[in-house]
Design a protein around this motif. Structure first.
Motif, mmCIF file in Angstrom:
data_model
loop_
_atom_site.group_PDB
_atom_site.id
_atom_site.type_symbol
_atom_site.label_atom_id
_atom_site.label_comp_id
_atom_site.label_asym_id
_atom_site.label_seq_id
_atom_site.Cartn_x
_atom_site.Cartn_y
_atom_site.Cartn_z
ATOM 1 N N SER A 1 -4.275 -3.674 -9.881
ATOM 2 C CA SER A 1 -2.891 -3.519 -9.443
ATOM 3 C C SER A 1 -1.909 -4.016 -10.495
ATOM 4 O O SER A 1 -0.760 -3.582 -10.539
ATOM 5 C CB SER A 1 -2.670 -4.262 -8.131
ATOM 6 N N GLU A 2 -2.348 -4.925 -11.347
ATOM 7 C CA GLU A 2 -1.488 -5.420 -12.425
ATOM 8 C C GLU A 2 -1.334 -4.374 -13.519
ATOM 9 O O GLU A 2 -0.278 -4.275 -14.148
ATOM 10 C CB GLU A 2 -2.049 -6.719 -12.996
ATOM 11 N N ASP A 3 -2.398 -3.596 -13.743
ATOM 12 C CA ASP A 3 -2.350 -2.562 -14.778
ATOM 13 C C ASP A 3 -1.542 -1.356 -14.298
ATOM 14 O O ASP A 3 -0.523 -0.998 -14.889
ATOM 15 C CB ASP A 3 -3.767 -2.107 -15.146
ATOM 16 N N ILE A 4 -2.045 -0.719 -13.243
ATOM 17 C CA ILE A 4 -1.406 0.469 -12.680
ATOM 18 C C ILE A 4 -1.399 0.318 -11.157
ATOM 19 O O ILE A 4 -2.386 0.655 -10.491
ATOM 20 C CB ILE A 4 -2.155 1.759 -13.091
ATOM 21 N N PRO A 5 -0.324 -0.204 -10.597
ATOM 22 C CA PRO A 5 -0.285 -0.359 -9.135
ATOM 23 C C PRO A 5 -0.264 0.990 -8.427
ATOM 24 O O PRO A 5 0.309 1.954 -8.919
ATOM 25 C CB PRO A 5 1.016 -1.131 -8.903
ATOM 26 N N VAL A 6 -0.913 1.028 -7.282
ATOM 27 C CA VAL A 6 -0.899 2.205 -6.421
ATOM 28 C C VAL A 6 -0.102 1.866 -5.171
ATOM 29 O O VAL A 6 -0.361 0.844 -4.523
ATOM 30 C CB VAL A 6 -2.323 2.629 -6.007
ATOM 31 N N VAL A 7 0.862 2.705 -4.827
ATOM 32 C CA VAL A 7 1.524 2.583 -3.530
ATOM 33 C C VAL A 7 1.131 3.795 -2.701
ATOM 34 O O VAL A 7 1.292 4.933 -3.132
ATOM 35 C CB VAL A 7 3.059 2.443 -3.646
ATOM 36 N N ALA A 8 0.549 3.537 -1.530
ATOM 37 C CA ALA A 8 0.004 4.609 -0.698
ATOM 38 C C ALA A 8 0.870 4.824 0.528
ATOM 39 O O ALA A 8 1.442 3.882 1.079
ATOM 40 C CB ALA A 8 -1.417 4.266 -0.281
ATOM 41 N N PHE A 9 0.936 6.082 0.961
ATOM 42 C CA PHE A 9 1.688 6.432 2.159
ATOM 43 C C PHE A 9 0.768 6.806 3.321
ATOM 44 O O PHE A 9 1.248 7.060 4.422
ATOM 45 C CB PHE A 9 2.620 7.618 1.883
ATOM 46 N N SER A 10 -0.525 6.866 3.065
ATOM 47 C CA SER A 10 -1.470 7.263 4.117
ATOM 48 C C SER A 10 -2.615 6.273 4.269
ATOM 49 O O SER A 10 -3.613 6.571 4.920
ATOM 50 C CB SER A 10 -2.044 8.660 3.822
#
Length: 427
Positions: A250-259
């Protein structure tokens, strides 16, 4: 064995058959439940079926509605989008239900919509969606893009300094339309085309090795990169697993999910996901009396330590509003209940009040949660108040002049404010 346990077991084992659960014989108010209990979306939708059964049981303990007991009629469209339409027609014409709570994916809702409108049924749709739709026969209790997707992008840009964007989704209408809105929004904020990567995969996609590798490469250009995920259903499990396999933190490339919410996280090892994000309007971790009471009711009903999630809250709000509207109308007749729904207010589970607006969308708070190692989400950001849902995007040329207003004198879901006329809605 308790009747609800028997019903749950039958519902899961009988596929697409119809199950009618009646507290008492005779004249009842029928509540249709149109959620997948098998197939790729069962991971998410089975919980919503159980939520409606819990609400029906609770309402019957209060004496039902209009002097009648409620009767839940459960069908399983089995993650088969055309079957959703067939089952909706069955509920309305054969079972003669008074209301339907159902659908998860937008493609299933789009399949049901012509049937609901043709037969003048009433449906409550409890899941975040792409907007660009407003029907007299549907109440949208999940988030519109301005209540989830757009605030999530703002959070990533303003709080985390994200400059490059991976828009990753399952290949159907919700991700494609949401990403079209987000791309237009990002470009309006000065983001260049080369800083937006878009990728779509089929339902149930399992081989994420090359895609995650492409995401890593895209994120190595010296600009902070994030993934905005509209990946739906059980494809999320191998996606997050592959992120962990390739060391994408998450520090490198955070993912924000909607599902992805508590229900989806409960079935996987969350250690590689810690620090990644989800945007919803409710989290189980919200600490207040109303939410604690709801969680306790849920655990008592299921006789298990099952999690709660956002679409459950949307179902809870929609059901309570529908019950209040039936009382106000003194009838379950669709046109009367539809008008009685507008302006309904009921407590939400985050400490505020949900309001049903004249566009059939709720006013809701927006929360960003960070995934914890126990599968819960800790709130790291939220709006100061509620955000009214917008049926039509302000960022798409064909939509920015449209409003939805189901009150007189407009009574139109797609009213053009420039021409002052109701325009034909694309099917």
């Amino acid at each position: 064995m308790k009747i609800k346990s028997i019903v749950t077991g039958i519902a899961l084992s009988m596929g697409a058959s119809v199950i009618s659960i009646s507290a008492v014989a005779g004249d009842t108010i029928k509540v249709g439940v149109l959620h997948s209990l098998s197939g790729t979306m069962a991971i998410s939708e089975t919980t919503l079926k159980d939520t409606v059964l819990m609400m029906v049981e609770e309402q019957n303990k209060k004496g039902g509605l209009l002097g009648k007991k409620l009767e839940a009629v459960v069908v399983d469209p089995a993650s088969n989008w055309p079957l959703f339409a067939e089952k909706a027609r069955e509920l309305l014409t054969q079972e003669e239900v008074d209301v339907i709570f159902g659908c998860w994916t937008s493609v299933s809702r789009k399949s049901v919509l012509p049937v609901i409108e043709e037969l003048n049924g009433l449906m409550f749709y409890p899941v975040q969606y792409e907007g660009e739709e407003s029907s007299k026969n549907v109440f949208y209790t999940g988030a519109a893009p301005n209540q989830q997707a757009v605030p999530a992008v703002d959070y990533l840009a303003d709080e985390l300094g994200v400059e490059r964007w991976v828009l990753a989704g399952t290949d159907y209408v919700y991700p494609r339309t949401t990403n079209k809105i987000l791309a237009a929004y990002l470009k309006s904020k000065g983001v260049a085309d080369e800083d937006i990567m878009v990728n779509y995969t089929p339902f149930g996609h399992s081989d994420w090795q090359s895609i995650v590798s492409d995401i890593k490469k895209f994120g190595s250009a010296g600009k902070k990169t994030a993934v905005v995920s509209t990946i739906n259903g059980d494809a999320n499990v191998p996606f997050y697993k592959e992120l962990g396999n390739q060391g994408v933190s998450s520090e490198d490339i955070p993912v924000v999910a909607f599902s992805v919410g508590e229900e989806e996280l409960s079935g996987i090892d969350t250690k590689p996901l810690v620090g990644h994000l989800a945007a919803w309007n409710y989290f189980q971790s919200v600490d207040n009396e109303a939410n604690s009471a709801f969680i306790n009711k849920w655990k008592a009903f299921t006789s298990a330590d099952r999690v709660t999630n956002d679409p459950m809250e949307a179902t809870y709000i929609g059901f309570n509003m529908w019950a209040n509207a039936v009382k106000k109308a003194g009838s379950t007749e669709v046109d009367a209940v539809e008008q009685a729904m507008i302006g309904q207010e009921t407590p939400n589970l985050t400490g505020g009040t949900a309001v049903m607006n004249k566009n059939h969308h709720l006013s809701k708070p927006v929360l960003i949660g960070e995934i914890q190692d126990d599968g819960q989400l800790e709130v790291v950001w939220e709006t100061e108040g509620v955000v009214p849902g917008d049926a039509w995007s302000d960022y798409l040329p064909g939509s920015k002049d449209l409003i939805s207003d189901w009150t007189s004198p407009v009574k139109c879901g797609n009213y053009n404010t420039q021409t002052q006329a109701c325009v034909a809605q694309a099917k």
